[in-house]
Design an enzyme around this catalytic site. Sequence first.
Site, short mmCIF file in Angstrom:
data_model
loop_
_atom_site.label_atom_id
_atom_site.label_comp_id
_atom_site.label_asym_id
_atom_site.label_seq_id
_atom_site.Cartn_x
_atom_site.Cartn_y
_atom_site.Cartn_z
N CYS A 90 -48.50 -77.00 -26.29
CA CYS A 90 -47.55 -77.86 -27.02
C CYS A 90 -46.25 -78.13 -26.25
O CYS A 90 -45.80 -79.27 -26.16
CB CYS A 90 -47.24 -77.26 -28.39
SG CYS A 90 -47.02 -75.47 -28.38
N HIS B 263 -40.56 -78.32 -31.70
CA HIS B 263 -40.06 -77.56 -30.55
C HIS B 263 -38.95 -78.39 -29.89
O HIS B 263 -39.07 -79.61 -29.75
CB HIS B 263 -41.16 -77.36 -29.50
CG HIS B 263 -42.24 -76.39 -29.86
ND1 HIS B 263 -42.24 -75.65 -31.01
CD2 HIS B 263 -43.36 -76.03 -29.18
CE1 HIS B 263 -43.32 -74.87 -31.03
NE2 HIS B 263 -44.02 -75.09 -29.94
O1 L14 Z 1 -51.66 -73.59 -27.25
O2 L14 Z 1 -46.38 -70.96 -30.56
O3 L14 Z 1 -51.34 -72.21 -25.66
O4 L14 Z 1 -47.35 -69.05 -30.64
C1 L14 Z 1 -50.24 -70.52 -27.87
C2 L14 Z 1 -48.98 -69.93 -28.52
C3 L14 Z 1 -49.60 -72.75 -28.73
C4 L14 Z 1 -48.35 -72.17 -29.32
C5 L14 Z 1 -51.10 -72.61 -26.78
C6 L14 Z 1 -47.34 -70.22 -30.33
C7 L14 Z 1 -50.00 -71.95 -27.56
C8 L14 Z 1 -48.54 -70.76 -29.67
#
Ligand code: L14
Length: 338
Positions: free
Chosen positions: A131, A244
Site C-alpha cells: 500500500c 496513509h
Molecule cells: O501488503 O499495515 O505488504 O500492517 C502488510 C502490512 C499491507 C499493510 C503488505 C499493515 C502490507 C500491512
Amino acid sequence: MKEYNVAVVGATGEVGKTMREILEERDFPVKNIKLLASERSAGTEVEFKGEKVIVEKLDKNSFKGVDIALFSAGGAVSKEFAPIAADSGCVVIDNSSAFRMEDDIPLVVPEVNPHRVADYKNRYIISNPNCSTIQMVVPLKPIHDKAKIKRIVVSTYQAVSGSGYKAIKELADQCIAIFNQKEIVKKVYPHQIAFNCLPHIDVFLENGYTKEEMKMVNETKKIMEDDSIQVTATTVRVPVFYGHSESVNIETEKKLTAEEVKDLMSTAEGVVLVDKPEDNIYPLAIDAAGKDPVYVGRIREDFSIPNGINMWIVADNVRKGAALNAVQIAEVLIKEYL
Ligand code: L14
C-alpha cells in the site's frame, strides 16, 4: 460485452469487502461472483449488485470455471492457493507480499507500469504492491520520467486499517478505555496505538529495518523498472483509521523547481494536487478516506541539496493501496488480454 467469472478470496476482510464494492462501483463486467473465505466466515450472506451471495469456504476446488481471482487473505493463503487457482487457468491478482519480488511475477501499478500485466502469462499470477509503495510511485513516476530520481527518503504515517478490522477495533477500544480510565487491551500491536506512534510495521529484519520498510525499497525499484533509484524508508503506525500519509524527499538528476513539480502533478494520472498552504489546504488522511486518487501537496524545494524536492502524499490505503489497484489491474487484464 464479455463478462467474467470473478472470485474474491478473503471476501469478508477489510480489503475483500472493498474489492466487492469497487467491482460494483466501476461496473466491472462480472458474470458470476464467488466469495471465498475461511471456515469462520463461510455461510455469511452479503449483497453484490443487489443480489444475496453466500460466502463459501475456500478449498482447492474453488477455482473451477473462475477467470480472475482477487486474493487478499494474507501471505500463507496466497502461497497455498494462488498456484492452485493459476493451475486451473484462472488469473490471480494477489494482494499479499508472497510473490511480489519473484522475477517472473509482474508487480503492477496501472498508472506506472501497465505493460507488465502482459507477464501474467508466466505463472498466471500478478502481484499487487504494498500500500505505501503504490501511493508513492503514482506521483513519483512522472517526476522520474522528467528528471530521473536518484534517491528517495520516505517516512510513512500509516493507518491501522492496514492491519485489518481487528486493528481498527483495537484503536477504537483503546480510545474508549482511556476516556473511561480503564485498562487498555493490546492484541494486534505490541504497544498502545491510541494517542501514540509506533515506528514498527510488519516484522524486524537482520539489517535493522522492518519488512514494510524493505518492501518500499525493493518494490519501488521493481515497479519503476530502475534499480539505480536509492530508497530509504521509516514506516510508522499512527492512530488514524483510514489513509496513509507520507513525507517524501527526493533528489533528482535534473533540477526541477517546485512550480515544475506542481505542474507535473496537476496532470499526472491518478493524482490530485492539493497545495494551497496559505489557506491551510494540503492533503489529509480524513479527506482521502473513501476516495480513489493519490493526493499530493506541500511541494517545495529542499534547500539543503541542489536538486531536492519535499512533498506530502496521502491516499486511502485500503482503496488505492489495495482493493482499487487490484481491480484496476483486472481492468487492464480484460481490456488487453482476456
Ligand atoms: O501488503 O499495515 O505488504 O500492517 C502488510 C502490512 C499491507 C499493510 C503488505 C499493515 C502490507 C500491512
